[in-house]
Design an enzyme around this catalytic site. Structure first.
Site, mmCIF file in Angstrom:
data_model
loop_
_atom_site.group_PDB
_atom_site.id
_atom_site.type_symbol
_atom_site.label_atom_id
_atom_site.label_comp_id
_atom_site.label_asym_id
_atom_site.label_seq_id
_atom_site.Cartn_x
_atom_site.Cartn_y
_atom_site.Cartn_z
ATOM 1 C CG ASP A 264 -1.851 1.385 1.398
ATOM 2 O OD1 ASP A 264 -2.617 1.809 0.666
ATOM 3 O OD2 ASP A 264 -1.566 1.733 2.208
ATOM 4 C CB THR B 76 -2.339 2.501 -4.175
ATOM 5 O OG1 THR B 76 -3.105 3.842 -3.549
ATOM 6 C CG2 THR B 76 -2.470 2.680 -5.739
ATOM 7 C CE LYS C 270 -5.506 -1.121 -1.759
ATOM 8 N NZ LYS C 270 -4.591 -0.331 -0.759
ATOM 9 C CG ASN D 18 -7.775 0.922 1.646
ATOM 10 O OD1 ASN D 18 -7.298 1.184 2.497
ATOM 11 N ND2 ASN D 18 -7.391 1.491 0.232
#
Length: 269
Positions: free
Chosen positions: A9, A43, A196, A222
């Site tokens: 990330d 991301t 992700k 996330n």
């Protein structure tokens, strides 16, 4: 098996609070790359928000990949060709835009071209996001959005107000979409087919890797799907308490080059 792919990330993880790449992180990424390990940025940002970072980290060579829009887009970082692309439909957009008006929350939709909002008074966090990810902002009415290829939608507001409003979102929306916070003032809404974690699984399969050869490093909700997907989940010291409960390893904070520590301690060691 040794780790061959590390998904990382950006905000709150690889980057410092000033959104900088430390020398320690840069060097660790280069050493991992020389060792044949795939370092993949994963991301919530749109692709425009990572291009300079990819160049700075020298992750734009043949064989480099990048995951953006919380997994909605996976691209070959050298050719910029799409490997995976998941989008929201126009009907999705209309439903979510109506919900944002009912909740009284500013909202914008992200595409590969830029960010679109139907809010005449553009929210300050929409402006903040546009500046952060180097993206143009366009005002468009809902009727003008029919032909846009929307990868994700964000509702943005003051953290306390946003948390209060999230509780009012009907369960049907959580059932239909992937909804998660990427920052205290950002609520991200993506297709159910996009995350992700799913992007990393696809990329691992594409590269002929098994999940025990994968690692993910993150700090916010996330990032949960990718931390759950890999067999070597790493959470930053500055990560949320809930994420830390699921970590195999906890590394140093983003201010202390925690990504570099994780790569050297558990990947290159």
């Amino acid at each position: 098996m040794s780790i061959k792919l590390v998904a990382v990330d950006l905000d709150g993880t690889l980057l410092t609070d000033k959104r900088e790449i430390t020398t320690e992180v840069f060097d660790a990424v280069q050493d991992a790359k020389k060792a044949g390990i795939k370092i993949v940025i994963a991301t919530g940002r749109p692709i425009t928000g990572v291009q300079q970072i990819l160049k700075d980290l020298k992750l734009t060579d043949p064989g480099d990949y990048v995951i953006t829009f919380n997994g909605g887009l996976v691209q070959d970082a050298a050719t910029k060709e799409d490997v995976v692309k998941e989008t929201l439909t126009y009907d999705d957009y209309l439903d979510i835009e109506l919900l944002s008006r009912k909740l009284g929350l500013p909202m914008h939709a992200s595409t590969k071209k830029g960010m679109y909002t139907a809010n005449r008074n553009i929210g300050k966090y929409t402006i903040h996001e546009a500046m952060l990810v180097d993206s143009p902002v366009f005002y468009r009415t809902p009727e003008e959005m029919a032909d846009e290829e929307i990868v994700k939608i964000m509702m943005v507001d003051e953290p306390e107000l946003l948390d209060q409003k999230i509780k009012q979102i009907p369960q049907a929306f959580f059932d239909k979409y992937n909804i998660s916070k990427s920052a205290p003032f950002y609520l991200e809404i993506c297709p159910k087919t996009a995350s992700k974690g799913k992007a990393i699984k696809y990329l691992a399969d594409y590269l002929g890797l098994t999940l025990d050869q994968t690692m993910a490093i993150g700090d916010q909700e996330n990032d949960r799907s990718m931390l759950e997907m890999v067999e070597n989940p790493v959470v930053m010291e500055n990560g949320t308490p809930e994420l830390k409960k699921m970590a195999k390893y906890i590394t140093k904070s983003n201010q202390e080059s925690g990504v570099a520590y994780a790569i050297r301690e558990w990947v290159l060691d």
